[in-house]
Scaffold this motif. Structure first.
Motif, PDB file in Angstrom:
ATOM      1  N   LYS A  68       0.922  -1.137  -0.035  1.00 55.65           N
ATOM      2  CA  LYS A  68      -0.208  -0.052  -0.200  1.00 55.65           C
ATOM      3  C   LYS A  68       0.954   1.310  -0.030  1.00 55.65           C
ATOM      4  O   LYS A  68       0.614   2.207  -0.645  1.00 55.65           O
ATOM      5  CB  LYS A  68      -1.003  -0.021   1.306  1.00 55.65           C
ATOM      6  CG  LYS A  68      -1.857   1.261   1.185  1.00 55.65           C
ATOM      7  CD  LYS A  68      -2.892   0.933   2.229  1.00 55.65           C
ATOM      8  CE  LYS A  68      -3.691   2.440   2.468  1.00 55.65           C
ATOM      9  NZ  LYS A  68      -4.842   2.453   3.295  1.00 55.65           N
ATOM     10  N   TYR A  69       1.855   1.194   0.779  1.00 57.48           N
ATOM     11  CA  TYR A  69       2.836   2.275   0.985  1.00 57.48           C
ATOM     12  C   TYR A  69       3.403   2.576  -0.556  1.00 57.48           C
ATOM     13  O   TYR A  69       3.460   3.796  -0.900  1.00 57.48           O
ATOM     14  CB  TYR A  69       3.863   2.114   1.874  1.00 57.48           C
ATOM     15  CG  TYR A  69       4.729   3.503   2.176  1.00 57.48           C
ATOM     16  CD1 TYR A  69       4.222   4.373   3.077  1.00 57.48           C
ATOM     17  CD2 TYR A  69       5.903   3.548   1.666  1.00 57.48           C
ATOM     18  CE1 TYR A  69       4.961   5.525   3.222  1.00 57.48           C
ATOM     19  CE2 TYR A  69       6.723   4.825   1.799  1.00 57.48           C
ATOM     20  CZ  TYR A  69       6.513   5.701   2.405  1.00 57.48           C
ATOM     21  OH  TYR A  69       7.199   6.795   2.736  1.00 57.48           O
ATOM     22  N   ASN A  70       3.906   1.517  -1.020  1.00 53.93           N
ATOM     23  CA  ASN A  70       4.590   1.739  -2.557  1.00 53.93           C
ATOM     24  C   ASN A  70       3.464   2.087  -3.574  1.00 53.93           C
ATOM     25  O   ASN A  70       4.009   2.774  -4.474  1.00 53.93           O
ATOM     26  CB  ASN A  70       5.099   0.241  -2.934  1.00 53.93           C
ATOM     27  CG  ASN A  70       6.454   0.070  -2.415  1.00 53.93           C
ATOM     28  OD1 ASN A  70       7.396   0.648  -2.805  1.00 53.93           O
ATOM     29  ND2 ASN A  70       6.584  -0.725  -1.164  1.00 53.93           N
TER      30      ASN A  70
ATOM     31  N   CYS B  24      14.445   2.443  -9.171  1.00 56.96           N
ATOM     32  CA  CYS B  24      15.103   2.756 -10.367  1.00 56.96           C
ATOM     33  C   CYS B  24      14.976   4.063 -10.664  1.00 56.96           C
ATOM     34  O   CYS B  24      16.045   4.761 -10.941  1.00 56.96           O
ATOM     35  CB  CYS B  24      14.430   1.894 -11.490  1.00 56.96           C
ATOM     36  SG  CYS B  24      15.094   2.140 -13.073  1.00 56.96           S
ATOM     37  N   LYS B  25      13.892   4.872 -10.492  1.00 54.66           N
ATOM     38  CA  LYS B  25      13.629   6.385 -10.378  1.00 54.66           C
ATOM     39  C   LYS B  25      14.805   6.907  -9.596  1.00 54.66           C
ATOM     40  O   LYS B  25      15.543   7.894 -10.042  1.00 54.66           O
ATOM     41  CB  LYS B  25      12.424   6.612 -10.173  1.00 54.66           C
ATOM     42  CG  LYS B  25      12.185   8.295 -10.288  1.00 54.66           C
ATOM     43  CD  LYS B  25      10.848   8.683  -9.833  1.00 54.66           C
ATOM     44  CE  LYS B  25      10.743   9.906  -9.407  1.00 54.66           C
ATOM     45  NZ  LYS B  25       9.393  10.437  -8.998  1.00 54.66           N
ATOM     46  N   ARG B  26      14.960   6.644  -8.313  1.00 55.34           N
ATOM     47  CA  ARG B  26      15.807   7.039  -7.706  1.00 55.34           C
ATOM     48  C   ARG B  26      17.298   6.929  -7.964  1.00 55.34           C
ATOM     49  O   ARG B  26      18.221   7.838  -7.690  1.00 55.34           O
ATOM     50  CB  ARG B  26      15.728   6.609  -6.061  1.00 55.34           C
ATOM     51  CG  ARG B  26      16.367   7.568  -5.067  1.00 55.34           C
ATOM     52  CD  ARG B  26      15.753   9.054  -5.126  1.00 55.34           C
ATOM     53  NE  ARG B  26      16.501   9.976  -4.156  1.00 55.34           N
ATOM     54  CZ  ARG B  26      16.780  10.989  -4.392  1.00 55.34           C
ATOM     55  NH1 ARG B  26      16.649  11.722  -5.569  1.00 55.34           N
ATOM     56  NH2 ARG B  26      17.906  11.981  -3.376  1.00 55.34           N
ATOM     57  N   LEU B  27      17.713   5.902  -8.649  1.00 56.86           N
ATOM     58  CA  LEU B  27      19.156   5.442  -8.829  1.00 56.86           C
ATOM     59  C   LEU B  27      19.465   6.395  -9.960  1.00 56.86           C
ATOM     60  O   LEU B  27      20.461   6.671 -10.146  1.00 56.86           O
ATOM     61  CB  LEU B  27      19.207   3.917  -9.215  1.00 56.86           C
ATOM     62  CG  LEU B  27      19.191   3.058  -8.185  1.00 56.86           C
ATOM     63  CD1 LEU B  27      18.941   1.537  -8.723  1.00 56.86           C
ATOM     64  CD2 LEU B  27      20.340   3.101  -7.406  1.00 56.86           C
TER      65      LEU B  27
ATOM     66  N   GLU C 254       7.716  -0.732  -6.141  1.00 53.32           N
ATOM     67  CA  GLU C 254       8.948  -0.670  -5.217  1.00 53.32           C
ATOM     68  C   GLU C 254       9.979  -0.831  -6.364  1.00 53.32           C
ATOM     69  O   GLU C 254      11.029   0.163  -6.177  1.00 53.32           O
ATOM     70  CB  GLU C 254       9.011  -1.943  -4.467  1.00 53.32           C
ATOM     71  CG  GLU C 254      10.514  -1.963  -3.698  1.00 53.32           C
ATOM     72  CD  GLU C 254      10.520  -3.222  -2.762  1.00 53.32           C
ATOM     73  OE1 GLU C 254      11.828  -3.484  -2.339  1.00 53.32           O
ATOM     74  OE2 GLU C 254       9.778  -4.165  -2.932  1.00 53.32           O
ATOM     75  N   TYR C 255      10.088  -1.661  -7.285  1.00 49.74           N
ATOM     76  CA  TYR C 255      11.015  -1.577  -8.188  1.00 49.74           C
ATOM     77  C   TYR C 255      11.213  -0.082  -9.002  1.00 49.74           C
ATOM     78  O   TYR C 255      12.122   0.370  -9.327  1.00 49.74           O
ATOM     79  CB  TYR C 255      10.840  -2.535  -9.285  1.00 49.74           C
ATOM     80  CG  TYR C 255      11.799  -2.648 -10.619  1.00 49.74           C
ATOM     81  CD1 TYR C 255      12.896  -3.377 -10.504  1.00 49.74           C
ATOM     82  CD2 TYR C 255      11.450  -1.905 -11.894  1.00 49.74           C
ATOM     83  CE1 TYR C 255      14.169  -3.328 -11.476  1.00 49.74           C
ATOM     84  CE2 TYR C 255      12.324  -2.022 -12.777  1.00 49.74           C
ATOM     85  CZ  TYR C 255      13.547  -2.559 -12.513  1.00 49.74           C
ATOM     86  OH  TYR C 255      14.533  -2.561 -13.662  1.00 49.74           O
ATOM     87  N   ASN C 256      10.051   0.165  -9.337  1.00 50.18           N
ATOM     88  CA  ASN C 256       9.987   1.448 -10.094  1.00 50.18           C
ATOM     89  C   ASN C 256      10.513   2.627  -9.627  1.00 50.18           C
ATOM     90  O   ASN C 256      11.257   3.450  -9.829  1.00 50.18           O
ATOM     91  CB  ASN C 256       8.725   1.824 -10.869  1.00 50.18           C
ATOM     92  CG  ASN C 256       8.420   1.077 -11.933  1.00 50.18           C
ATOM     93  OD1 ASN C 256       9.316   0.629 -12.792  1.00 50.18           O
ATOM     94  ND2 ASN C 256       7.033   0.961 -11.956  1.00 50.18           N
ATOM     95  N   SER C 257      10.212   2.644  -8.125  1.00 52.85           N
ATOM     96  CA  SER C 257      10.852   3.525  -7.222  1.00 52.85           C
ATOM     97  C   SER C 257      12.047   3.713  -7.211  1.00 52.85           C
ATOM     98  O   SER C 257      13.003   4.772  -6.969  1.00 52.85           O
ATOM     99  CB  SER C 257      10.017   3.774  -6.023  1.00 52.85           C
ATOM    100  OG  SER C 257      10.306   4.655  -4.965  1.00 52.85           O
TER     101      SER C 257
END
Length: 179
Positions: A45-47, A92-95, A87-90
């Motif tokens: 839910k947080y993600n 990746c975006k931050r990297l 989670e994966y997309n978050s």
């Protein structure tokens, strides 16, 4: 000496959580830091509702090391266990934000379903790309993963060791060229 080994590194596989990114997750209502979630449904839910890794940052030592290796021609991969695509997309975006010109697209972040498969993935990519394990560096915050990779011939380092060795304020070339 570590720097001699760094000159020969052609690929780097680094864990994301608490290695490439220092995780900082905040409660959206209180703004206070959160350590984790007791149940998967709460994490999901947080993600879904928030960009979970938006406050995370690249630790200085890791940033220096990754940039130095990249500048020396090494291919850099994030290697992470993700429980959902949000989670994966978050991550990746931050990297991409924290390591400009290194993590350029989703292919640079490898997601696995079990952390104990990291070495297997590295072995397969080495076979695919014609790399020797000695030409590959692995950095992780799990000693068991580091030791497994080391036993397979990979140049392996625990996150804390990498942070300590490469926190120095120096030109990126100095990390590679120092004796």
């Amino acid at each position: 000496m570590v720097n001699k080994h760094l000159r020969n590194i052609k690929a780097v596989f680094a864990d994301v959580d608490n290695t490439l990114l220092c995780i900082k997750i905040h409660n959206p209502e209180s703004g206070k830091r959160m350590v984790g979630f007791p149940e998967y449904k709460e994490w999901l839910k947080y993600n879904v509702f928030y960009d979970a890794y938006s406050d995370s940052h690249a630790p200085r030592g890791m940033f220096n090391l990754i940039n130095a290796l990249h500048d020396n021609g090494a291919k850099i991969y994030g290697l992470t266990e993700c429980s959902n695509s949000f989670e994966y997309n978050s991550k990746c975006k931050r990297l991409i934000e924290c390591y400009p010109n290194i993590f350029n697209h989703h292919d640079d972040l490898i997601s696995i379903d079990d952390r104990h498969k990291k070495v297997l993935v590295m072995e397969m990519i080495c076979e695919r790309d014609g790399l020797k394990p000695s030409e590959v560096m692995f950095i992780d915050d799990s000693y068991s993963e580091v030791m497994e990779a080391f036993s397979k011939g990979f140049f392996s380092m625990h996150t804390t060791e990498a942070m300590e060795r490469f926190y120095i304020e120096a030109k990126f070339a100095d990390i590679i060229d120092e004796s």
